[in-house]
Enzyme design. Structure first.
Site: not given
Ligand code: NAP
Length: 282
Positions: A52, A96, A119
Site C-alpha cells: 500500500k 490493517q 476502507d
C-alpha cells in the site's frame, strides 16, 4: 471460449487515472495522503502494508506508515487515530486487520471518522452502502465492480450468486450487485443445495477462503466467475475456484494471482483520492 479478466491491467489503468488526478490536485496546492497503521508482526499484514505504501508513493500521494508493537493498548491505538482524524495532511486512515486479540476491532473502526474511512468499514459508511448513497465502498468489492465495468459485463437482470457473507467482501459485494439491478443470492456455510444455487449464476463471486472450493459442476455454461480467494497451498497462492476445471465452462474468469488482488490496492488509492477531493470540497 473464455477470456481471462486481467486484474493487473485494469488496476494499472485505475491507478494511472488516480495518478493524473493526484497531480492535478497538487497543482492547486492540495495534497493527497494516506496513513496506514499496523499493530504487531503478522507477516501477511506487513506485506499488504508495504504494498500500500509503495502504491501511494508511485501515485504521488503522501504515505505514512505507523508500525506499532504487538503490546500496543487499545487506548494508545485510538489516541493515534484521533490525532490522524484531525491531521490536515492525511485524507485517509487505514488500520490493517486483524488486530491483536486484546484490541477491540469494532471500537477501533468506529474511532476513524467516516470522512477518512477509506476502507469503508465504519457503520456510517456501511449504512450508506445499504441505501445506495456512498462515497467509499470496501476496496475488494469496489474493485470487482470496476472489473465488471471495464469488461462491459452488464449486471442488470442477471442472476448473481455471492458465496461468502463477510462484512468486508460478501455483504458489500451483494449490495453493489443489487444496486446495479442484479438478482442476488448470498450463500454461506449453512446454505443448502449450494451447488444447485451456484449453477444458476450468470455471475458467480467466490469469497469463501477455501482453496479450489468452486468446481466445474457448480458453474453454469457461459457464466462469469470472479475468484476473490487468497489461499496458501504448499506456499503457493491459489484462489477459491478450481481454475483449470472451471475455466472452459465460463465466458470470463479472474485468475489468482493477477485478478481481484491487484484491484483491491487500486481501489484503496481511488478511495483516498475521493476522500481528498471531498475534504477540499471538490
Ligand atoms: P471470511 O470472513 O472468512 O468469510 C468466508 C465466508 O465463506 C463466510 O461467510 C462463510 O460462511 C463462507 N463459507 C465458509 N465455508 C463455506 C462453505 N463450505 N460453503 C459455503 N460458504 C462457506 O472471509 P473473507 O474475509 O470474506 O475472505 C474470503 C476470501 O477472500 C479469503 O480467501 C480471503 O483471503 C480473500 N480476500 C481476498 C482479497 C483480495 O484482495 N483478493 C481481499 C479480502 C479477502 P459463514 O458466514 O456461514 O461462516
Amino acid at each position: 471460449m473464455y477470456r481471462i479478466i486481467d486484474g493487473k491491467a485494469i488496476s494499472a489503468a485505475v491507478k494511472e487515472a488516480v495518478k493524473t488526478e493526484v497531480a492535478q490536485l497538487k497543482e492547486k496546492g492540495i495534497t493527497t495522503g494516506l496513513a496506514v497503521i499496523i499493530v504487531g508482526e503478522d507477516p501477511a499484514s506487513k506485506v499488504y502494508v508495504s504494498n500500500k505504501k509503495k502504491a501511494c508513493e508511485a501515485l504521488g500521494m503522501i504515505s505514512r506508515e505507523y508500525a506499532l508493537p504487538e503490546n500496543t493498548t487499545e487506548d494508545e491505538l485510538i489516541s493515534l487515530i484521533e490525532k490522524l482524524n484531525s491531521d490536515k495532511e492525511i485524507n485517509g486512515i487505514l488500520c490493517q486487520l486483524p488486530l491483536p486479540k486484546h484490541i477491540n476491532e469494532k471500537k477501533v473502526i468506529d474511532s476513524i471518522i467516516p470522512e477518512k474511512d477509506v476502507d469503508a468499514f465504519h457503520p456510517q459508511n456501511v449504512g450508506k452502502i445499504m441505501i445506495g448513497d456512498y462515497d467509499f465502498v470496501p476496496c475488494t468489492p469496489a474493485g470487482i465492480m470496476e472489473m465488471l465495468k471495464y469488461e462491459n459485463i452488464d449486471v442488470s437482470g442477471k442472476r448473481c450468486v455471492v458465496i461468502g457473507r463477510s462484512n468486508i467482501v460478501g455483504k458489500p459485494m451483494a449490495m453493489l450487485l443489487l444496486h446495479k439491478n442484479g438478482t442476488v443470492t448470498v450463500c454461506h456455510s449453512k446454505t443448502e443445495n449450494l451447488k444447485e444455487i451456484c449453477r444458476e449464476a450468470d455471475i458467480l463471486v467466490a469469497a469463501v477462503g477455501r482453496a479450489n472450493f468452486v468446481t466445474a459442476d457448480m458453474v453454469k455454461e457461459g457464466a462469469v466467475v470472479i475468484d476473490v480467494g487468497m489461499n496458501r497451498v504448499d506456499g503457493k497462492l491459489c484462489g477459491d475456484v478450481d481454475f483449470d476445471s472451471v475455466k472452459d465452462k465460463t465466458s470470463a474468469i479472474t485468475p489468482v494471482p493477477g485478478g481481484v488482488g491487484p484491484m483491491t490496492i487500486a481501489m484503496l488509492m481511488k478511495n483516498t483520492l475521493t476522500a481528498a477531493k471531498k475534504q477540499n470540497n471538490i
